[in-house]
Design a protein around this motif. Structure first.
Motif, PDB file in Angstrom:
ATOM      1  N   SER A  44       0.301   5.475  -1.063  1.00  0.00           N
ATOM      2  CA  SER A  44      -0.140   4.174  -1.563  1.00  0.00           C
ATOM      3  C   SER A  44       0.950   3.122  -1.398  1.00  0.00           C
ATOM      4  O   SER A  44       0.684   1.989  -1.007  1.00  0.00           O
ATOM      5  CB  SER A  44      -0.530   4.283  -3.038  1.00  0.00           C
ATOM      6  OG  SER A  44      -1.629   5.161  -3.200  1.00  0.00           O
ATOM      7  N   LEU A  45       2.187   3.505  -1.710  1.00  0.00           N
ATOM      8  CA  LEU A  45       3.287   2.556  -1.580  1.00  0.00           C
ATOM      9  C   LEU A  45       3.527   2.175  -0.126  1.00  0.00           C
ATOM     10  O   LEU A  45       3.725   1.014   0.208  1.00  0.00           O
ATOM     11  CB  LEU A  45       4.561   3.156  -2.178  1.00  0.00           C
ATOM     12  CG  LEU A  45       4.671   3.118  -3.709  1.00  0.00           C
ATOM     13  CD1 LEU A  45       5.842   3.974  -4.169  1.00  0.00           C
ATOM     14  CD2 LEU A  45       4.837   1.702  -4.196  1.00  0.00           C
ATOM     15  N   CYS A  62       0.694   1.789   9.507  1.00  0.00           N
ATOM     16  CA  CYS A  62       0.849   0.384   9.107  1.00  0.00           C
ATOM     17  C   CYS A  62       1.322  -0.466  10.274  1.00  0.00           C
ATOM     18  O   CYS A  62       0.884  -1.615  10.441  1.00  0.00           O
ATOM     19  CB  CYS A  62       1.841   0.286   7.952  1.00  0.00           C
ATOM     20  SG  CYS A  62       1.230   1.006   6.415  1.00  0.00           S
ATOM     21  N   LEU A 112       3.669  -8.560  -1.751  1.00  0.00           N
ATOM     22  CA  LEU A 112       3.933  -7.171  -1.381  1.00  0.00           C
ATOM     23  C   LEU A 112       4.593  -6.404  -2.528  1.00  0.00           C
ATOM     24  O   LEU A 112       4.299  -5.226  -2.751  1.00  0.00           O
ATOM     25  CB  LEU A 112       4.809  -7.120  -0.132  1.00  0.00           C
ATOM     26  CG  LEU A 112       4.128  -7.538   1.170  1.00  0.00           C
ATOM     27  CD1 LEU A 112       5.148  -7.688   2.293  1.00  0.00           C
ATOM     28  CD2 LEU A 112       3.067  -6.515   1.573  1.00  0.00           C
ATOM     29  N   PRO A 120      -5.305  -4.954  -2.710  1.00  0.00           N
ATOM     30  CA  PRO A 120      -5.119  -3.870  -3.691  1.00  0.00           C
ATOM     31  C   PRO A 120      -5.303  -4.339  -5.135  1.00  0.00           C
ATOM     32  O   PRO A 120      -5.872  -3.608  -5.954  1.00  0.00           O
ATOM     33  CB  PRO A 120      -3.677  -3.410  -3.433  1.00  0.00           C
ATOM     34  CG  PRO A 120      -3.391  -3.808  -2.031  1.00  0.00           C
ATOM     35  CD  PRO A 120      -4.129  -5.079  -1.822  1.00  0.00           C
ATOM     36  N   SER A 179      -3.063  -9.238   1.719  1.00  0.00           N
ATOM     37  CA  SER A 179      -2.318  -8.256   0.925  1.00  0.00           C
ATOM     38  C   SER A 179      -2.702  -8.289  -0.549  1.00  0.00           C
ATOM     39  O   SER A 179      -2.278  -7.414  -1.320  1.00  0.00           O
ATOM     40  CB  SER A 179      -0.810  -8.503   1.069  1.00  0.00           C
ATOM     41  OG  SER A 179      -0.387  -8.313   2.403  1.00  0.00           O
ATOM     42  N   SER A 214       0.786   0.261  -6.859  1.00  0.00           N
ATOM     43  CA  SER A 214       0.551   1.600  -6.307  1.00  0.00           C
ATOM     44  C   SER A 214       1.645   2.595  -6.668  1.00  0.00           C
ATOM     45  O   SER A 214       1.622   3.732  -6.207  1.00  0.00           O
ATOM     46  CB  SER A 214       0.430   1.502  -4.781  1.00  0.00           C
ATOM     47  OG  SER A 214       1.550   0.847  -4.224  1.00  0.00           O
ATOM     48  N   ALA A 221       1.895  -5.474  -4.856  1.00  0.00           N
ATOM     49  CA  ALA A 221       1.132  -4.333  -4.339  1.00  0.00           C
ATOM     50  C   ALA A 221       1.909  -3.036  -4.517  1.00  0.00           C
ATOM     51  O   ALA A 221       1.340  -1.983  -4.822  1.00  0.00           O
ATOM     52  CB  ALA A 221       0.801  -4.559  -2.868  1.00  0.00           C
ATOM     53  N   ALA A 222       3.241  -3.101  -4.330  1.00  0.00           N
ATOM     54  CA  ALA A 222       4.067  -1.908  -4.499  1.00  0.00           C
ATOM     55  C   ALA A 222       4.069  -1.445  -5.959  1.00  0.00           C
ATOM     56  O   ALA A 222       3.943  -0.249  -6.249  1.00  0.00           O
ATOM     57  CB  ALA A 222       5.491  -2.195  -4.032  1.00  0.00           C
ATOM     58  N   ASN A 256       1.535  -0.531   1.831  1.00  0.00           N
ATOM     59  CA  ASN A 256       1.869  -1.940   1.673  1.00  0.00           C
ATOM     60  C   ASN A 256       2.716  -2.464   2.827  1.00  0.00           C
ATOM     61  O   ASN A 256       2.925  -3.678   2.946  1.00  0.00           O
ATOM     62  CB  ASN A 256       2.617  -2.154   0.354  1.00  0.00           C
ATOM     63  CG  ASN A 256       1.760  -1.813  -0.846  1.00  0.00           C
ATOM     64  OD1 ASN A 256       0.611  -2.226  -0.919  1.00  0.00           O
ATOM     65  ND2 ASN A 256       2.292  -1.032  -1.771  1.00  0.00           N
TER      66      ASN A 256
END
Length: 353
Positions: A108-109, A168, A142, A256, A253, A149, A145-146, A112
């Motif tokens: 998941s990480l 990615c 980002l 998520p 982005s 997740s 998002a990190a 991103n």
């Protein structure tokens, strides 16, 4: 004054709506993962997108509805093949291989990285203008998002992580190459990508031993794929026309966080500190992007291309007879020097010192 009010329109709303649809698809796709392997699901989502968009095209033709969009031309074929290869085949395949060798938290990480890859490729390879405000906003999104997740396990730099990072990178390349096709009909491009990529992934899943899901499950996956992949991709391509790859990728982005909010609302998942912090970070990034105002005197050189347009400040060419706007045809831009807020769209791809 017209430009000052409209430079965010319609690119930003298109990019955000694309992220909303893609993000909304995530919690529903998560439910479907319980009844089929990931690669089969990826294939059915893309097939659902391709078949659904093909049905829209067929309905449009059957009703005799005109489309002002420029068709795909022969010179678009190499770009289209590359987009299907990187974005529809290589990306999902590398992701599936990586997820089988990595933890869910790491996966998941690492996903991103797609937004970062898109921005860096646009900046370094395609020379899109990226200023400090855009960079800070993108990293804030980002970072959100990190945080969203983060599973507490950290990131393991193993073979699985390398494969996910490669996925990615493939999608970052795909996003930038898709910009080369953004002047043509996005419905046609997204249909071809969905049908080809979906067929390849479903075929690979069957070869690897996956069974065919029930008709009801296939139907659910097709609907999710049509909206979350197909319609989202069409909107993403339209946004690319107006914003360029770096900014469109940054807005995308947000997906998520949108998916997490929908999961809280519809699936009754708990509101966590992660969600709140991620929302704050992404909100800061979004505000930085919306506040961006890139304006300076610039020169348009001679340019010939084809895309849907109206006779605005950038399109002052002559027609022999009456025209209906918007319309599409091959046209020539004469040299022009002026000042107004703009993004690196189809007509503003000049260099900066």
């Amino acid at each position: 004054m017209k430009h000052a009010q409209s430079h965010l329109w319609p690119g930003v709303p298109l990019a955000l709506l694309s992220a909303v649809l893609f993000g909304a698809a995530a919690p529903f796709a998560k439910l479907l993962l319980g009844v089929m392997p990931p690669q089969m699901l990826a294939g059915l989502l893309y097939l659902g997108a391709g078949i659904g968009l093909a049905a829209v095209q067929g309905g449009r033709m059957a009703l005799g509805l005109p489309t002002p969009e420029a068709p795909l031309r022969r010179h678009d074929r190499p770009w289209l093949a590359a987009v299907v290869l990187f974005g529809g085949v290589a990306g999902p395949l590398l992701l599936m291989l990586g997820l089988t060798r990595s933890s869910a938290a790491s996966g998941s990480l690492l996903l991103n990285l797609e937004g970062l890859a898109t921005l860096l490729i646009a900046w370094v390879v395609f020379r899109e203008n990226v200023d400090r405000r855009l960079m800070l906003g993108a990293f804030s999104i980002l970072a959100g998002a990190a945080v969203l997740s983060w599973g507490g396990e950290g990131v393991r730099l193993d073979a699985g992580a390398a494969l996910i990072a490669a996925a990615c990178l493939a999608w970052g390349i795909d996003n930038n190459l898709t910009r080369k096709l953004s002047s043509a009909d996005p419905l046609a491009t997204a249909t071809i990508k969905g049908l080809v990529a979906g067929s390849v992934n479903v075929g690979l899943a069957l070869v690897l031993g996956a069974s065919v899901p029930s008709a009801a499950t296939i139907g659910m996956a097709a609907v999710v794929g049509f909206l979350g992949v197909g319609v989202s991709l069409v909107l993403f391509m339209l946004a690319l026309r107006h914003l360029g790859a770096a900014r469109t990728g940054a807005y995308f982005s947000l997906a998520p966080f949108i998916g997490a909010v929908i999961a809280v609302s519809l699936l009754h998942e708990p509101v966590t500190a992660q969600l709140v912090v991620a929302g704050l970070l992404m909100g800061v990034g979004l505000c930085l992007h919306l506040a961006e105002r890139h304006e300076h005197e610039h020169v348009h050189g001679v340019l010939e291309h084809e895309h849907v347009h109206v006779h605005d400040e950038h399109h002052q060419h002559h027609h022999d007879g009456p025209v209906v706007e918007p319309h599409s045809h091959w046209h020539r831009h004469a040299p022009l020097r002026h000042t107004h807020p703009h993004y690196p769209d189809l007509h503003h791809q000049h260099g900066h010192r």
